[in-house]
Design a protein around this motif. Structure first.
Motif, mmCIF file in Angstrom:
data_model
loop_
_atom_site.group_PDB
_atom_site.id
_atom_site.type_symbol
_atom_site.label_atom_id
_atom_site.label_comp_id
_atom_site.label_asym_id
_atom_site.label_seq_id
_atom_site.Cartn_x
_atom_site.Cartn_y
_atom_site.Cartn_z
ATOM 1 N N SER A 159 0.759 -1.216 -0.022
ATOM 2 C CA SER A 159 0.046 -0.043 -0.160
ATOM 3 C C SER A 159 0.839 1.151 -0.126
ATOM 4 O O SER A 159 1.552 1.470 1.175
ATOM 5 N N MET A 160 0.644 2.056 -1.054
ATOM 6 C CA MET A 160 1.740 3.319 -1.032
ATOM 7 C C MET A 160 1.382 4.079 -0.420
ATOM 8 O O MET A 160 2.274 5.134 -0.069
ATOM 9 N N LEU A 161 0.469 4.281 0.597
ATOM 10 C CA LEU A 161 -0.039 5.382 1.536
ATOM 11 C C LEU A 161 1.104 5.324 2.642
ATOM 12 O O LEU A 161 1.277 6.474 2.995
ATOM 13 N N SER B 58 2.227 -0.999 6.345
ATOM 14 C CA SER B 58 3.403 -0.985 7.437
ATOM 15 C C SER B 58 4.378 -2.132 7.340
ATOM 16 O O SER B 58 5.469 -1.994 7.391
ATOM 17 N N ALA B 59 3.844 -3.299 7.094
ATOM 18 C CA ALA B 59 4.543 -4.446 7.126
ATOM 19 C C ALA B 59 5.625 -4.481 5.859
ATOM 20 O O ALA B 59 6.458 -5.305 5.705
ATOM 21 N N ILE B 60 5.359 -3.555 5.027
ATOM 22 C CA ILE B 60 6.353 -3.109 3.930
ATOM 23 C C ILE B 60 7.257 -2.070 4.213
ATOM 24 O O ILE B 60 8.555 -2.160 4.421
ATOM 25 N N PHE B 61 6.526 -0.978 4.169
ATOM 26 C CA PHE B 61 7.172 0.338 4.079
ATOM 27 C C PHE B 61 7.795 0.879 5.538
ATOM 28 O O PHE B 61 8.506 1.771 5.349
ATOM 29 N N ARG B 62 7.589 0.268 6.755
ATOM 30 C CA ARG B 62 7.976 0.408 7.789
ATOM 31 C C ARG B 62 8.882 -0.499 8.212
ATOM 32 O O ARG B 62 9.353 -0.646 9.382
ATOM 33 N N THR B 63 9.620 -1.372 7.408
ATOM 34 C CA THR B 63 10.809 -2.423 7.610
ATOM 35 C C THR B 63 11.965 -1.750 6.627
ATOM 36 O O THR B 63 11.688 -1.203 5.559
ATOM 37 N N PRO B 64 13.283 -2.110 7.154
ATOM 38 C CA PRO B 64 14.297 -1.568 6.470
ATOM 39 C C PRO B 64 14.623 -2.557 5.284
ATOM 40 O O PRO B 64 15.311 -1.823 4.255
ATOM 41 N N ASP B 65 14.125 -3.519 4.956
ATOM 42 C CA ASP B 65 14.492 -4.447 3.701
ATOM 43 C C ASP B 65 12.970 -4.663 3.133
ATOM 44 O O ASP B 65 12.449 -5.976 3.446
#
Ligand SMILES: O=C(CO)[C@@H](O)[C@H](O)COP(=O)(O)O
Ligand SMILES: [Fe+2]
Length: 230
Positions: A20-22, A207-214
């Motif tokens: 989600s690009m949000l 968040s499970a993608i964009f709030r992670t480092p990798d």
């Protein structure tokens, strides 16, 4: 005009994780799109909020067009807006290959779902956590996918609502296999397996993608956890 892979092509590769690009860094939109694409994403989810149907305001056609210019990935556009009927053709023209509308936003979703399909995009119907399956049941044959919200819409980063899992199960049991169930809200490494177990095959993850480092590592792990033998 092409809006990326068709829904049928995307469906053939399920389960599908849709970042989600949000939750992305909008100051670096092109870089973020490329990053999730390189990380292995096969579709992107774009949240349109109007400050009326939901309390928050996000973005509109300009951003969809900007994303469309930098990727061929199918764009799943989640409309959290009142009067979606005013804008469907413009969303398709902007690059939306999949468009979902909320049952709570319209009296009769059928003409809109038919319009989305007639314009060449896949049609989705969304229901909020308190909305029962019976509210969408009369319209299921007009849907390519049904999105069960696992949070109240409006913001990323909210807590997953487990009580929606029984609704996912109910939807999966009544839909033909070609109509997919999508979940959106709080979907993470902790919650995705339960969603898959219940029958979801499209998973929106902010968040499970964009709030992670990798991003790649997160996507691989989510993809692995979403794989269930049915
Ligand atoms: O539609 C929405 C919120 O209303 C979502 O698509 C969120 O943007 C997903 O973000 P996470 O809950 O995964 O952080
Ligand atoms: Fe969404």
């Amino acid at each position: 005009m092409s809006n990326g892979l068709t829904f049928a092509q995307l469906r053939a590769t399920r389960p599908v994780i849709l970042p989600s690009m949000l939750l992305c860094d909008f100051g670096n939109l092109e870089r973020e799109v490329r990053a999730v694409e390189e990380a292995g994403a096969r579709a992107l989810h774009l949240d349109i909020m109007d400050g009326h149907f939901v309390p928050n305001i996000t973005y509109g056609f300009t951003i969809i067009e900007a994303v469309r210019r930098v990727t061929e990935l199918p764009l799943d556009v989640h409309l959290m807006i009142t009067n979606p009927e005013k804008y469907i053709p413009q969303f398709v023209e902007s690059g939306a290959g999949l468009i979902s509308i909320h049952i709570e936003a319209v009296e009769d979703p059928r003409p809109l779902l038919e319009q989305i399909r007639s314009l060449g995009s896949a049609a989705g119907l969304v229901l909020n956590p308190p909305t029962p399956v019976s509210a969408v049941e009369p319209y299921l044959e007009a849907c390519d996918y049904v999105l069960a919200m696992t949070v109240m819409p409006g913001y990323g980063g909210q807590k997953f609502d487990e009580s929606v899992l029984s609704k996912v199960r109910e939807l999966r049991a009544m839909l033909p296999p070609e109509v997919l169930v999508e979940v959106d809200g709080g979907v993470s490494a902790e919650t995705i397996a339960a969603c898959a177990e219940a029958g979801a095959e499209m998973f929106v993850t902010g968040s499970a993608i964009f709030r992670t480092p990798d991003y790649a590592a997160s996507l691989v792990e989510l993809q692995r956890l979403a794989q269930v033998n049915r």
